[in-house]
Design a protein around this motif. Structure first.
Motif, short mmCIF file in Angstrom:
data_model
loop_
_atom_site.label_atom_id
_atom_site.label_comp_id
_atom_site.label_asym_id
_atom_site.label_seq_id
_atom_site.Cartn_x
_atom_site.Cartn_y
_atom_site.Cartn_z
N LEU A 119 -16.66 15.97 -136.04
CA LEU A 119 -15.58 15.13 -135.55
C LEU A 119 -14.96 15.74 -134.29
N ALA A 120 -14.59 14.90 -133.38
CA ALA A 120 -13.89 15.40 -132.18
C ALA A 120 -12.48 15.85 -132.51
N ASP A 121 -11.88 15.22 -133.52
CA ASP A 121 -10.50 15.56 -133.91
C ASP A 121 -10.48 15.73 -135.41
N CYS A 122 -10.21 16.95 -135.90
CA CYS A 122 -10.25 17.26 -137.34
C CYS A 122 -8.88 17.09 -137.99
N THR A 123 -8.18 16.05 -137.64
CA THR A 123 -6.91 15.72 -138.31
C THR A 123 -7.06 14.37 -138.96
N CYS A 124 -6.30 14.18 -140.04
CA CYS A 124 -6.38 12.94 -140.81
C CYS A 124 -5.80 11.79 -140.00
N GLY A 125 -6.51 10.71 -139.94
CA GLY A 125 -6.04 9.55 -139.20
C GLY A 125 -4.94 8.79 -139.91
N VAL A 126 -4.66 9.16 -141.20
CA VAL A 126 -3.63 8.45 -141.97
C VAL A 126 -2.30 9.20 -141.94
N CYS A 127 -2.40 10.54 -142.31
CA CYS A 127 -1.15 11.31 -142.41
C CYS A 127 -1.01 12.37 -141.32
#
Length: 511
Positions: A119-127
């Motif tokens: 993933l380019a961004d390893c943060t949750c897209g929800v929280c």
């Protein structure tokens, strides 16, 4: 149609006399029709056999390769239809997914090239919290790099002595072709393509040219000739262990050869000799001959003693006349004769013969994995009574058949070879038929269609030599390219005393 009985002149006037003339004419016509029906049956039988020899496959069933062509197109049609349907159903709920067959795992020995997709961004897209790795999903695809050429550069530092002005360098490794362009791997590729994959040299030249490497057919032919000289002593060593066996199968097939200066071909032959399918030694050797006469197998098998299994061809009579030879028969050839009659006439008697012979083959299927002693015992207990009953039935049928009919010929052939057909009852090493040796000739048939003919008798002998090595490799589970590449690398510097180590059943790849 010309009547067999001429009309009396003048015709009788009395009714009973006229009736007698009519009955005589009717009987004559019926006899003539019956004779013509028999002649038609014989001609149909001969035509089917000739078609098999010249055009058809030797097996009495549908050619699996032909069926494969149909299945290939059917699978391609289904795949294309499914892709179009999937595109049409895209976005529509409730579309059932196709159940695909379980995929076989890819071989473990194949090299793996990994492509990591993160993933380019390893943060949750929800929280918005950081994501944690909990595993990996791995999907494998099979890929291939077409045969590619590369160049070996042999670099030898030159050393000079300032005292005596001498120059020294390490010797080059011995090569299959001294100072030649091809490395052993390329030579093996040309040989395997021609004699295992049946790709003629001119087609190979076109394939190589697509990669920018131009190797004329004449150049390849020169390489093949050089390899023949190098491999010939090895094939001579192949022959002796085979002739030392006490049970061999033999067969032969035609090989058209160009007649020099005429532009036409003449028929040569490849005779093939194979060890028994259950023998510890699995080997086959081909012998090129310029005819199908008795001289060739008689000379080749001069030192052989034991059981020779053949299909009944008279060319082996010179060998069978020796006291040291026992003849074994071939049930497949008998079955083939009845099958040809059934195909031509739908004869119930031919169908019954096929049914009875089929029972023998079902027993053989059960005996396949037994040791020779147990196999012979099973045959004596179950096959022997069937054979005795079959012989009685064939003798009764023969008495009722016109001598010239195809069915009478099939029955006569079977009864005429009856002692040879019973040899396997007492010897469990003997196969029920000569199909194992016939299978070694399938490649020859394919090569004959692709190459059309051998360019000379020397070409026929060369083909026999390469077929011997390649088919023996197949019998021993040895990959022909790996074998020939290694053998061609080692032969130039191998002492003659170590030549037997390169026979296919003794060969081991170098680590």
């Amino acid at each position: 149609m010309q009547a067999l009985v001429s009309l009396p002149d003048p015709l009788p006037e009395h009714y009973d006399d006229l009736r007698q003339v009519a009955l005589s004419l009717r009987a004559a016509y019926e006899a003539e029709l019956k004779a013509k029906d028999l002649q038609i049956e014989v001609l149909k039988y001969q035509l089917i056999r000739l078609k098999r020899v010249h055009f058809g496959a030797a097996a009495e069933r549908f050619d699996p390769n032909q069926l494969g062509l149909f299945e290939e197109d059917l699978e391609a049609d289904l795949a294309a239809a499914e892709i179009r349907q999937a595109a049409a159903d895209l976005g529509q709920p409730g579309t059932p997914a196709r159940r695909r067959p379980k995929r076989q795992p890819l071989p473990a020995h194949l090299p793996r090239i990994e492509h990591r997709h993160d993933l380019a961004d390893c943060t949750c897209g929800v929280c918005g919290q950081a994501l944690t790795v909990i595993g990996e999903d791995i999907a494998e695809q099979l890929d291939v790099i077409p045969a590619r050429f590369f160049v070996h550069r042999h670099i030898r530092p030159q050393y000079a002595c300032r005292t005596c002005d001498t120059v020294t360098a390490a010797p080059l490794p011995a090569q299959p072709i001294d100072k030649g362009l091809p490395a052993p791997g390329l030579l093996a590729q040309v040989l395997v393509a021609k004699y295992a994959d049946h790709v003629p040299l001119y087609r190979q030249a076109v394939i190589y040219a697509r990669q920018g490497v131009f190797i004329p057919r004449s150049t390849q032919a020169g390489w093949v000739g050089a390899c023949e000289v190098l491999l010939e002593p090895l094939v001579e060593r192949l022959r002796d262990p085979i002739l030392g066996e006490s049970y061999l199968q033999a067969d032969e097939t035609r090989l058209p050869v160009l007649a020099p200066g005429t532009g036409k071909t003449r028929t040569g032959y490849l005779w093939v000799y194979r060890t028994g399918p259950w023998s510890p030694l699995q080997a086959v050797v081909f012998d090129y001959a310029q005819s199908r006469g008795q001289t060739w197998p008689k000379d080749f098998l001069e030192d052989f003693k034991g059981t020779l299994q053949i299909d009944g061809y008279a060319g082996y009579n010179g060998v069978l006349a020796r006291e040291a030879i026992v003849e074994a028969g071939c049930w497949a050839y008998c079955r083939r004769a009845f099958f040809d009659v059934f195909k031509a006439t739908r004869s119930p008697l031919a169908a019954e013969a096929l049914r009875r012979i089929g029972r023998l083959y079902r027993i053989e299927a059960e005996a396949r994995d037994l040791d020779p002693a147990a196999r012979a015992q099973l045959r004596q207990e179950r096959a022997a009574p069937l054979l005795a009953d079959l012989k009685t039935w064939l003798e009764d049928v023969l008495l009722k058949l016109p001598p010239a009919s195809g069915l009478a010929q099939a029955v006569g052939y079977t009864l005429g070879r009856w002692p040879a057909l019973l040899v396997d009852l007492q010897d469990g090493r003997i196969h029920i038929d000569t199909n194992p040796v016939e299978r070694r000739l399938r490649g020859v048939a394919v090569g004959r269609r692709n190459d059309l003919f051998a360019g000379s008798p020397s070409g026929g002998r060369r083909a026999a030599l390469l077929y011997s090595l390649i088919e023996t490799c197949k019998l021993n589970g040895v990959e022909p390219y790996a074998y020939l590449k290694d053998v061609l690398t080692r032969l130039p510097s191998l002492p003659a005393r170590d030549l037997d180590d390169l026979l296919p059943w003794r060969w081991r790849p170098r680590l």
